[in-house]
Motif scaffolding. Structure first.
Motif, PDB file in Angstrom:
ATOM      1  N   ALA A 137       0.828  -1.206   0.000  1.00 16.94           N
ATOM      2  CA  ALA A 137       0.000   0.000   0.000  1.00 16.94           C
ATOM      3  C   ALA A 137       0.863   1.256   0.000  1.00 16.94           C
ATOM      4  N   ALA A 138       1.957   1.222   0.755  1.00 23.04           N
ATOM      5  CA  ALA A 138       2.865   2.373   0.784  1.00 23.04           C
ATOM      6  C   ALA A 138       3.528   2.577  -0.568  1.00 23.04           C
ATOM      7  N   ALA A 139       3.941   1.482  -1.202  1.00 18.77           N
ATOM      8  CA  ALA A 139       4.580   1.581  -2.518  1.00 18.77           C
ATOM      9  C   ALA A 139       3.625   2.183  -3.537  1.00 18.77           C
ATOM     10  N   ALA A 140       2.354   1.762  -3.488  1.00 20.02           N
ATOM     11  CA  ALA A 140       1.360   2.298  -4.422  1.00 20.02           C
ATOM     12  C   ALA A 140       1.121   3.781  -4.153  1.00 20.02           C
ATOM     13  N   ALA A 141       1.040   4.154  -2.893  1.00 17.22           N
ATOM     14  CA  ALA A 141       0.830   5.559  -2.543  1.00 17.22           C
ATOM     15  C   ALA A 141       1.995   6.424  -3.009  1.00 17.22           C
ATOM     16  N   LEU A 142       3.213   5.914  -2.842  1.00 18.07           N
ATOM     17  CA  LEU A 142       4.386   6.678  -3.270  1.00 18.07           C
ATOM     18  C   LEU A 142       4.395   6.846  -4.788  1.00 18.07           C
ATOM     19  N   ARG A 143       4.019   5.812  -5.520  1.00 20.57           N
ATOM     20  CA  ARG A 143       3.949   5.936  -6.990  1.00 20.57           C
ATOM     21  C   ARG A 143       2.943   7.019  -7.387  1.00 20.57           C
TER      22      ARG A 143
END
Length: 389
Positions: free
Chosen positions: A36-42
């Motif tokens: 979820a964090a990786a998607a938010a950062l993208r």
């Protein structure tokens, strides 16, 4: 190019708004890590590109926008109001790209800076080791043995490496000659983390927060052309990196302290008790005054350090003063804001625990206060002695 953005003030306002309205709402997700964090950062990075705020201080030839350090110093405060601001806005790889451009081989410069600038690769920096004091790099035991074909075999451990679990590259301080304790024989290597023998040993939470890691090198083979600078000259390059890196962190701590101060003032004005607002109490007013004094007196020190580095001047004294002052200041302002919030300042509903944690950790990480105090004092005393001799 920076000229396309108008003046620095306008660019700072846009950066502040992006961090406040885009990045801060995502902080709980980003702090938790995982998919979820990786998607938010993208998503945040895509928005930063769309809004023309991506990679502001990175070189134009590598895909950045070329904002010089003197101007970026203002923006770094705004980005740093959130720990995730530099990553979301693409300025996080500035140190790695700068060092690779200045000291990397032709192949290193061809392979990595553009991908780092675009966000296609992530890098980290590994200097300290579990069994040696981080303030004494001469005791470095991680070793790189040169092979017949010029490549290197690296063995050892490093710890408190920021972002190591997600990194594609790690710049590592190694001993290429001599024995631990020798003042010569240290070098820097750029190591792809996908190499056989590289491993993430464990996470090292700092006051419960993630982001720091211990890593291991079990006979990791590194190409000959991944040496940064000359063999045995690591400390001059590391010193250059640390001066710039510490100054950037000080600028970001100013942004975080300003955030804590704003929360302090808002709480003092809005919290109403049986005897009126908190802001009407003299002890609360003292918290406001002391916090503002700390901010106002620290900011010039940090910007003086940034100005000297940007001008290519020696800044050892200025960086040492700024680092100690900024770390203390962030801890002090965050602590005052927590005190004025009461129990609410200890819980998950404000960023204050994270801001206080950053300030307290800052007094140890990147060199403890004591190291900078003695280093600055010795330089001042030597300079005075040479002037009066």
């Amino acid at each position: 190019m920076v000229e396309e953005h108008g003046d620095t003030h306008q660019l700072r306002c846009r950066t502040e708004e992006f961090v406040r309205s885009r990045v801060m709402p995502y902080e709980p997700v980003l702090d938790a890590g995982g998919p979820a964090a990786a998607a938010a950062l993208r998503e945040l990075r895509d928005r930063a590109r769309q809004e023309g705020l991506w990679a502001l201080p990175l070189p134009v030839e590598q895909g950045g926008q070329g904002v010089p350090l003197a101007a970026y110093a203002e923006l770094a405060e705004a980005e740093g109001a959130s720990d995730h601001g530099p990553a979301a806005l693409g300025s996080a790889p500035l140190l790695d790209v700068t060092m690779m451009e200045r000291h990397g081989s032709g192949r290193v410069r061809d392979l990595y800076p553009k991908l780092l600038t675009s966000g296609g690769l992530r890098a980290c920096y590994a200097m300290t080791e579990p069994d040696t004091p981080g303030t004494d790099p001469f005791l470095t035991a991680t070793r790189a043995e040169e092979q017949a074909d010029g490549s290197w075999i690296v063995s050892g451990r490093k710890w408190f490496v920021s972002g190591a679990a997600e990194a594609d590259l790690v710049t590592v301080l190694v001993r290429t000659d001599g024995e631990p304790g020798d003042r010569e024989g240290l070098s820097l290597l750029v190591v792809p983390t996908g190499s056989a023998g590289f491993r993430v040993v464990r996470e090292l939470p700092v006051f419960g927060a993630s982001g720091q890691w211990e890593i291991g090198f079990d006979r990791v083979r590194v190409p000959a052309d991944h040496l940064l600078g000359e063999r045995g000259r690591a400390l001059s390059i590391a010193g250059e990196r640390l001066q710039l890196g510490r100054t950037l962190r000080c600028l970001r701590w100013l942004g975080q302290a300003q955030r804590a101060f704003n929360l302090l003032v808002a709480r003092a004005n809005s919290r109403i008790g049986s005897r009126g607002s908190l802001g009407g109490h003299q002890l609360v007013q003292q918290h406001v005054f002391e916090s503002l004094l700390a901010l106002r007196t620290t900011r010039p020190l940090v910007h003086e350090a940034a100005a000297r580095i940007g001008a290519g001047l020696d800044a050892h004294v200025e960086v040492g003063l700024a680092k100690v002052a900024a770390a203390r200041m962030l801890q002090r302002v965050a602590d005052a804001a927590i005190q004025v919030h009461g129990a609410a300042g200890l819980g998950p509903d404000t960023p204050l625990p994270a801001l206080f944690r950053t300030g307290r950790a800052a007094r140890i990480l990147d060199g403890p206060d004591e190291l900078h105090i003695t280093s600055v004092a010795r330089r001042v005393l030597r300079a005075h002695a040479s002037e009066t001799a």
